[in-house]
Design a protein around this motif. Structure first.
Motif, short mmCIF file in Angstrom:
data_model
loop_
_atom_site.label_atom_id
_atom_site.label_comp_id
_atom_site.label_asym_id
_atom_site.label_seq_id
_atom_site.Cartn_x
_atom_site.Cartn_y
_atom_site.Cartn_z
N GLY A 48 0.79 -1.29 -0.16
CA GLY A 48 -0.14 -0.08 -0.04
C GLY A 48 0.93 1.34 0.21
N GLY A 49 0.44 2.41 -0.51
CA GLY A 49 0.96 3.59 -0.22
C GLY A 49 1.22 4.32 0.89
N ALA A 50 1.42 5.55 0.97
CA ALA A 50 1.75 6.29 2.17
C ALA A 50 0.68 6.24 3.09
CB ALA A 50 2.19 7.62 1.84
N ALA A 51 -0.55 6.50 2.44
CA ALA A 51 -1.98 6.69 3.52
C ALA A 51 -2.65 5.34 3.25
CB ALA A 51 -2.44 7.82 3.03
N ALA A 52 -1.87 4.31 2.92
CA ALA A 52 -3.15 3.05 2.75
C ALA A 52 -3.63 2.65 4.01
CB ALA A 52 -2.13 1.97 1.91
N THR A 53 -4.67 2.30 4.01
CA THR A 53 -5.52 1.78 5.05
C THR A 53 -5.55 0.10 5.20
OG1 THR A 53 -7.28 2.04 4.19
CG2 THR A 53 -6.77 3.88 5.77
N THR A 59 5.32 -4.57 12.77
CA THR A 59 5.91 -3.75 13.82
C THR A 59 7.12 -4.76 14.03
OG1 THR A 59 3.90 -3.15 14.81
CG2 THR A 59 5.70 -3.41 16.14
N SER A 60 8.32 -4.09 14.03
CA SER A 60 9.67 -4.67 14.22
C SER A 60 9.88 -4.97 15.71
CB SER A 60 11.00 -4.08 13.62
OG SER A 60 10.96 -2.72 14.51
N GLU A 61 10.85 -5.85 15.94
CA GLU A 61 11.23 -6.05 17.47
C GLU A 61 11.70 -4.93 18.02
OE1 GLU A 61 14.18 -9.09 18.31
OE2 GLU A 61 13.20 -10.56 16.97
N LYS A 62 12.15 -3.97 17.45
CA LYS A 62 12.34 -2.53 17.97
C LYS A 62 10.95 -1.51 18.16
CE LYS A 62 16.77 -3.10 18.82
NZ LYS A 62 17.43 -2.97 19.91
N ASP A 63 10.00 -2.27 17.94
CA ASP A 63 8.71 -1.52 17.89
C ASP A 63 8.31 -0.25 16.92
OD1 ASP A 63 7.44 -3.10 20.23
OD2 ASP A 63 8.88 -1.90 21.61
N GLN A 64 8.91 -0.54 15.92
CA GLN A 64 8.90 0.52 14.87
C GLN A 64 7.85 -0.05 13.49
OE1 GLN A 64 12.07 1.42 12.01
NE2 GLN A 64 12.00 3.50 12.89
N ALA A 65 6.74 0.79 13.65
CA ALA A 65 5.87 0.21 12.57
C ALA A 65 6.10 0.79 11.45
CB ALA A 65 4.48 0.93 12.93
N HIS A 66 5.63 0.03 10.27
CA HIS A 66 6.16 0.20 8.90
C HIS A 66 5.13 -0.59 7.91
CE1 HIS A 66 8.56 -3.32 9.81
NE2 HIS A 66 8.64 -3.73 8.65
N GLY A 172 8.60 1.37 0.99
CA GLY A 172 7.65 1.36 1.93
C GLY A 172 7.97 2.75 2.73
N PHE A 173 7.43 2.71 3.89
CA PHE A 173 6.91 3.60 4.95
C PHE A 173 6.95 3.29 6.18
CE2 PHE A 173 4.60 4.34 0.92
CZ PHE A 173 5.20 5.67 0.58
N TYR A 174 7.66 4.07 7.19
CA TYR A 174 7.81 3.80 8.64
C TYR A 174 7.31 5.13 9.49
CZ TYR A 174 12.05 6.51 8.71
OH TYR A 174 13.02 7.41 8.58
N GLY A 175 7.13 4.72 10.71
CA GLY A 175 6.82 5.93 11.69
C GLY A 175 5.37 6.32 11.64
N GLY A 176 5.24 7.07 12.56
CA GLY A 176 3.68 7.94 12.77
C GLY A 176 3.63 8.71 11.58
N GLU A 177 4.76 9.28 11.00
CA GLU A 177 4.72 10.23 9.97
C GLU A 177 4.64 9.55 8.51
OE1 GLU A 177 7.22 13.55 10.70
OE2 GLU A 177 6.50 14.09 12.58
N ASN A 178 4.86 8.40 8.54
CA ASN A 178 4.88 7.63 7.16
C ASN A 178 6.10 8.22 6.33
OD1 ASN A 178 2.75 5.81 7.54
ND2 ASN A 178 1.30 7.33 6.57
#
Length: 288
Positions: A48-53, A59-66, A172-178
């Protein structure tokens, strides 16, 4: 004379039928199908793109969503190993006949058929993630089919600044700000002024993958299907845990970032020594 002619025709037809029956009952070769299931842990990845729902949120082991917007990799140098240890190579030096680009956005690319595999029982599958050094050049004359497929607009598996192919293309995109990230891997050559005689190996991102089958694949009257899982959780949560930042989220953007590339290569492809499977495993073998 007419009776003799009819008899000869009937005899010839009978021989053809017997021959066909014998070949059907005692085949010398058949196909093996490889199906690639690209997952994050146990969930098949949805791009999905940046704003894809609807994209798979990872979520990685370091708690980073992407989440991923593009996922492609090259499979080549395929070999099958029989139960007695005999290794059967499959067009290992021909990218047109023995290599493919797995593209998560193209469903048909997830299945690759190996044709004319000798009858027997197979216990192991080997393949290259990427292209081995000896043939990793952009050769439109020698391998026009693979060259065209890798260079297509929806594939783009060629370097713009080097002589070989991209082995993986993950975006792809990561974090709260994509924030956008790109992980492109491939072997590189160091040289001067584009002169091949000066080239020396830089990063060697090719990895030889070895997978034990979950059960014996029996090639004969049936054509087995092997489902291979590629778990992209390993990208950030493999042997080396990675947190994406503005410094490493685009690799390799400069030659100085080659060390960062190698971290990702080892996570998904293994180090080629202790880890020879990386993110890959065999989910199942179906002897259809």
């Amino acid at each position: 004379m007419k009776k003799l002619t009819n008899y000869l025709i009937l005899s010839a037809a009978s021989l053809i039928m017997i021959s066909c029956s014998k070949n059907d009952n005692n085949p010398v070769a058949n196909n093996i199908s490889l199906h690639f299931n690209n997952t994050f842990k146990n969930n098949t990845i949805v791009l999905g793109g940046a704003a894809a729902t609807d994209a798979t949120v990872n979520t990685s082991e370091k708690d980073q969503a992407h989440h991923l917007s593009e996922l492609k990799y090259v499979v080549s140098n395929i070999r099958l190993v029989k139960t007695d240890g005999t290794e059967i190579p499959y067009n290992v030096n021909d990218l047109d006949k023995g290599a493919t680009v797995i593209n998560q956005s193209k469903q048909t690319s997830l299945d690759y058929v190996l044709t004319n595999i000798p009858v027997g029982e197979y216990r192991q599958l080997k393949f290259g993630l990427g292209v081995k050094q000896e043939i990793n050049t952009l050769d439109q004359v020698r391998f026009p089919v693979f060259y065209a497929a890798a260079g297509a607009n929806d594939t783009d598996m060629m370097w713009q600044w080097a002589t070989g192919y991209r082995f993986t293309k993950i975006e792809g995109f990561y974090g709260g700000e994509n924030n956008a990230f790109q992980v492109h891997t491939g072997s590189t050559l160091n040289g001067e002024g584009g002169k091949p005689e000066t080239y020396t190996q830089g990063v060697d991102a090719y990895r030889d993958i070895t997978l034990d089958l979950t059960t014996t694949a029996v090639v004969g009257s049936n054509a087995p299907k092997i489902t291979i899982k590629a778990d992209f959780d390993k990208l950030l949560s493999g042997k080396t845990k990675v947190i994406l930042t503005s410094k490493n989220a685009t690799t390799p953007s400069l030659h100085s970032s080659m060390a960062a590339m190698e971290v990702f290569v080892n996570n998904i492809g293994g180090d080629g020594k202790e880890d020879k499977s990386g993110m890959f495993s065999v989910e199942r073998v179906e002897n259809n």
